[in-house]
Design a protein around this motif. Structure first.
Motif, PDB file in Angstrom:
ATOM      1  N   GLU A 259      49.193  61.520  33.945  1.00  0.00           N
ATOM      2  CA  GLU A 259      48.338  62.353  34.781  1.00  0.00           C
ATOM      3  C   GLU A 259      47.085  61.643  35.276  1.00  0.00           C
ATOM      4  OE1 GLU A 259      49.182  65.346  35.905  1.00  0.00           O
ATOM      5  OE2 GLU A 259      51.088  64.983  34.875  1.00  0.00           O
ATOM      6  N   GLY A 260      46.635  60.631  34.558  1.00  0.00           N
ATOM      7  CA  GLY A 260      45.405  59.949  34.940  1.00  0.00           C
ATOM      8  C   GLY A 260      45.615  58.892  36.007  1.00  0.00           C
ATOM      9  N   ILE A 261      44.508  58.513  36.659  1.00  0.00           N
ATOM     10  CA  ILE A 261      44.523  57.483  37.701  1.00  0.00           C
ATOM     11  C   ILE A 261      43.591  56.358  37.270  1.00  0.00           C
ATOM     12  CG2 ILE A 261      43.941  56.963  40.105  1.00  0.00           C
ATOM     13  CD1 ILE A 261      44.600  59.956  40.689  1.00  0.00           C
ATOM     14  N   VAL A 262      44.131  55.146  37.229  1.00  0.00           N
ATOM     15  CA  VAL A 262      43.394  53.974  36.765  1.00  0.00           C
ATOM     16  C   VAL A 262      42.822  53.208  37.951  1.00  0.00           C
ATOM     17  CG1 VAL A 262      43.626  51.747  35.612  1.00  0.00           C
ATOM     18  CG2 VAL A 262      44.785  53.747  34.683  1.00  0.00           C
ATOM     19  N   VAL A 263      41.567  52.782  37.838  1.00  0.00           N
ATOM     20  CA  VAL A 263      40.944  51.938  38.864  1.00  0.00           C
ATOM     21  C   VAL A 263      40.698  50.559  38.258  1.00  0.00           C
ATOM     22  CG1 VAL A 263      39.001  51.608  40.430  1.00  0.00           C
ATOM     23  CG2 VAL A 263      39.860  53.920  39.981  1.00  0.00           C
ATOM     24  N   MET A 264      41.425  49.573  38.747  1.00  0.00           N
ATOM     25  CA  MET A 264      41.245  48.184  38.340  1.00  0.00           C
ATOM     26  C   MET A 264      40.386  47.500  39.400  1.00  0.00           C
ATOM     27  SD  MET A 264      45.169  47.298  37.214  1.00  0.00           S
ATOM     28  CE  MET A 264      46.135  48.443  36.220  1.00  0.00           C
ATOM     29  N   ALA A 265      39.267  46.923  39.007  1.00  0.00           N
ATOM     30  CA  ALA A 265      38.335  46.399  40.001  1.00  0.00           C
ATOM     31  C   ALA A 265      37.676  45.121  39.515  1.00  0.00           C
ATOM     32  CB  ALA A 265      37.262  47.450  40.315  1.00  0.00           C
ATOM     33  N   GLY A 266      37.273  44.301  40.491  1.00  0.00           N
ATOM     34  CA  GLY A 266      36.588  43.060  40.190  1.00  0.00           C
ATOM     35  C   GLY A 266      36.772  42.077  41.331  1.00  0.00           C
ATOM     36  N   PRO A 267      36.253  40.873  41.176  1.00  0.00           N
ATOM     37  CA  PRO A 267      36.342  39.894  42.266  1.00  0.00           C
ATOM     38  C   PRO A 267      37.732  39.282  42.372  1.00  0.00           C
ATOM     39  CG  PRO A 267      35.333  38.896  40.355  1.00  0.00           C
ATOM     40  CD  PRO A 267      35.527  40.345  40.001  1.00  0.00           C
ATOM     41  N   CYS A 268      38.064  38.803  43.553  1.00  0.00           N
ATOM     42  CA  CYS A 268      39.329  38.091  43.732  1.00  0.00           C
ATOM     43  C   CYS A 268      39.369  36.889  42.798  1.00  0.00           C
ATOM     44  CB  CYS A 268      39.470  37.648  45.181  1.00  0.00           C
ATOM     45  SG  CYS A 268      40.934  36.631  45.497  1.00  0.00           S
ATOM     46  N   SER A 269      38.288  36.108  42.782  1.00  0.00           N
ATOM     47  CA  SER A 269      38.204  34.914  41.934  1.00  0.00           C
ATOM     48  C   SER A 269      36.986  34.989  41.023  1.00  0.00           C
ATOM     49  CB  SER A 269      38.092  33.650  42.791  1.00  0.00           C
ATOM     50  OG  SER A 269      39.217  33.492  43.622  1.00  0.00           O
ATOM     51  N   ILE A 270      37.139  34.509  39.799  1.00  0.00           N
ATOM     52  CA  ILE A 270      36.006  34.363  38.891  1.00  0.00           C
ATOM     53  C   ILE A 270      35.246  33.118  39.321  1.00  0.00           C
ATOM     54  CG2 ILE A 270      35.307  34.036  36.496  1.00  0.00           C
ATOM     55  CD1 ILE A 270      38.133  35.293  35.803  1.00  0.00           C
ATOM     56  N   GLU A 271      34.015  33.298  39.766  1.00  0.00           N
ATOM     57  CA  GLU A 271      33.242  32.177  40.306  1.00  0.00           C
ATOM     58  C   GLU A 271      32.235  31.624  39.312  1.00  0.00           C
ATOM     59  OE1 GLU A 271      31.582  33.639  43.923  1.00  0.00           O
ATOM     60  OE2 GLU A 271      33.530  34.145  44.791  1.00  0.00           O
ATOM     61  N   SER A 272      31.700  32.498  38.452  1.00  0.00           N
ATOM     62  CA  SER A 272      30.747  32.069  37.432  1.00  0.00           C
ATOM     63  C   SER A 272      30.609  33.174  36.395  1.00  0.00           C
ATOM     64  CB  SER A 272      29.377  31.766  38.041  1.00  0.00           C
ATOM     65  OG  SER A 272      28.742  32.961  38.467  1.00  0.00           O
TER      66      SER A 272
ATOM     67  N   ARG B  33      29.568  35.337  50.858  1.00  0.00           N
ATOM     68  CA  ARG B  33      29.571  34.032  50.189  1.00  0.00           C
ATOM     69  C   ARG B  33      30.704  33.897  49.171  1.00  0.00           C
ATOM     70  NH1 ARG B  33      23.127  32.729  49.011  1.00  0.00           N
ATOM     71  NH2 ARG B  33      22.403  33.029  51.156  1.00  0.00           N
ATOM     72  N   ALA B  34      31.606  34.848  49.150  1.00  0.00           N
ATOM     73  CA  ALA B  34      32.714  34.800  48.198  1.00  0.00           C
ATOM     74  C   ALA B  34      33.587  33.573  48.460  1.00  0.00           C
ATOM     75  CB  ALA B  34      33.555  36.068  48.305  1.00  0.00           C
ATOM     76  N   LEU B  35      34.103  32.970  47.389  1.00  0.00           N
ATOM     77  CA  LEU B  35      34.947  31.793  47.513  1.00  0.00           C
ATOM     78  C   LEU B  35      36.374  32.143  47.909  1.00  0.00           C
ATOM     79  CD1 LEU B  35      33.710  29.665  44.473  1.00  0.00           C
ATOM     80  CD2 LEU B  35      33.003  29.549  46.882  1.00  0.00           C
ATOM     81  N   SER B  36      36.728  33.431  47.825  1.00  0.00           N
ATOM     82  CA  SER B  36      38.043  33.874  48.305  1.00  0.00           C
ATOM     83  C   SER B  36      37.997  35.362  48.626  1.00  0.00           C
ATOM     84  CB  SER B  36      39.134  33.593  47.263  1.00  0.00           C
ATOM     85  OG  SER B  36      38.871  34.263  46.059  1.00  0.00           O
ATOM     86  N   ASP B  37      38.660  35.737  49.695  1.00  0.00           N
ATOM     87  CA  ASP B  37      38.881  37.141  50.091  1.00  0.00           C
ATOM     88  C   ASP B  37      37.607  37.962  50.260  1.00  0.00           C
ATOM     89  OD1 ASP B  37      41.543  36.635  50.202  1.00  0.00           O
ATOM     90  OD2 ASP B  37      42.071  37.661  48.345  1.00  0.00           O
ATOM     91  N   GLY B  38      36.550  37.353  50.765  1.00  0.00           N
ATOM     92  CA  GLY B  38      35.322  38.095  51.026  1.00  0.00           C
ATOM     93  C   GLY B  38      35.478  39.242  52.009  1.00  0.00           C
ATOM     94  N   PRO B  39      36.209  39.056  53.125  1.00  0.00           N
ATOM     95  CA  PRO B  39      36.295  40.123  54.129  1.00  0.00           C
ATOM     96  C   PRO B  39      36.900  41.425  53.624  1.00  0.00           C
ATOM     97  CG  PRO B  39      36.975  38.031  55.078  1.00  0.00           C
ATOM     98  CD  PRO B  39      36.834  37.804  53.600  1.00  0.00           C
TER      99      PRO B  39
END
Length: 348
Positions: A93-106, A305-311
């Motif tokens: 019944e629940g809805i999960v939101v997985m979130a974060g940057p495309c790449s770990i930069e630091s 300034r993201a190193l990947s998938d900023g747009p």
């Protein structure tokens, strides 16, 4: 073929059936529901005639699975599969939101971002350590150091973590740090990788290939399931069509189709599916309305300034606003957003 056991069947009768099937060279997969135990049978079923199985003690009925995908099908399991990811249920019944940057930069960037995401409604932290890119000159990720950062930050923020694994020899390594192994679109039919991920028994998020049919996608899921790993999450992330305004064409019709054909949980990635940050929130809301069990969202503190998938990455304030909207949509369809369990345990 599946064998449905009678409600009153004993463990002895079940074990006798399994022994008989395995002695015929067939592979057995057990699925225990609340009311029934189902035995999935994979292999040359001509070695064990249906009429022979039907008269064995404890057997209620025998059903031949018509779909080319066996273990992922609704014929094999009627009840929706719910996967426990370190205290966070995916499916149900629940809805999960997985979130974060495309790449770990630091480390500092991920730490600041993750704690905000946890407060704003994320239930799983995503981040790429190994990044397969179209261009060999693009940022490829921090590798093992990125995995360590992701694990540490996930523990600190109280969130289980998901990251991509791109080759069979990485499965064991990534599995030591991640709660969910992500198989990317370009690897959907990397069958050796799927089998290794299945052997790990870690939850596996399987993205749809950009040119894959639903049937091909579910057959790919069977590669993981056939290794005895029932923990597969399907992720629609857009398919390649003639349209060029968006990065891909997000196929939201796949969600109800999968719900009809399969028992596996289904999530949607509107970030890759559209490639445009301003389209992420409306497509995320539409995905929940279509019946998705979760979302995979790219968030970055400074997308320019993201190193990947900023747009296609949301800024934290936009993510916060989106989650508020998603809560209302979820409520409208009789569901709610999942929050991390206070006693969440990570993979390590």
């Amino acid at each position: 073929m599946i064998v449905v056991m009678a409600p009153e069947a004993t463990e002895s009768e079940l074990n006798s059936l399994i022994k008989r099937l395995e002695s015929a060279g067939l592979t057995v997969h057990l699925s225990r529901g609340q009311e029934r135990t189902v035995v999935g049978v994979v292999g040359d079923v001509r070695r064990m005639p249906q009429e022979t199985l039907e008269v064995m003690p404890g057997v209620e009925r025998v059903i031949r699975i018509q779909q080319p995908f066996k273990l992922a099908s609704r014929e094999y399991r009627q009840e929706p599969t719910v996967i426990d990811v370190s205290g966070v249920p995916v499916g149900g019944e629940g809805i999960v939101v997985m979130a974060g940057p495309c790449s770990i930069e630091s480390r500092s960037m991920l730490e600041d971002l993750a704690h905000g995401l946890a407060s704003d409604g994320a239930s799983v932290l995503r981040g790429g350590a190994f990044k397969p890119r179209t261009s060999p000159y693009s940022f490829q990720g921090l590798g093992v150091e990125g995995l360590k950062i992701l694990r540490d930050v996930g523990v600190s923020a109280g969130l289980p973590v998901i990251t991509e694994v791109i080759s069979p020899d990485q499965v064991s390594l990534v599995g030591r740090y991640a709660d969910i192994l992500q198989i990317g679109a370009r690897n959907m039919q990397n069958f050796t990788l799927l089998q290794e991920a299945g052997k790990s028994h870690r939850p596996v998020l399987l993205k749809r290939g950009m040119s894959a049919s639903v049937e091909e996608w579910l057959q790919a899921a069977d590669y993981v399931l056939s290794e005895g790993n029932p923990n597969v999450i399907l992720c629609e992330r857009g398919i390649r069509t003639f349209e060029s305004y968006t990065r891909f064409t997000l196929d939201l019709s796949a969600v109800p189709v999968l719900k009809k054909l399969s028992h596996l949980p289904v999530i949607v990635d509107p970030s890759h599916g559209t490639g445009r940050w301003e389209l992420v929130s409306p497509m995320a809301a539409a995905a929940i309305a279509a019946g998705a069990d979760g979302l995979l969202i790219e968030v970055h503190p400074d997308p320019e300034r993201a190193l990947s998938d900023g747009p296609q990455s949301l800024k934290p304030p936009a993510f916060r606003e989106m989650v508020s909207q998603l809560s209302r949509v979820a409520q409208a369809v009789g569901r709610s957003l999942v929050r991390p369990a206070p006693s969440m345990k990570t993979a390590v």
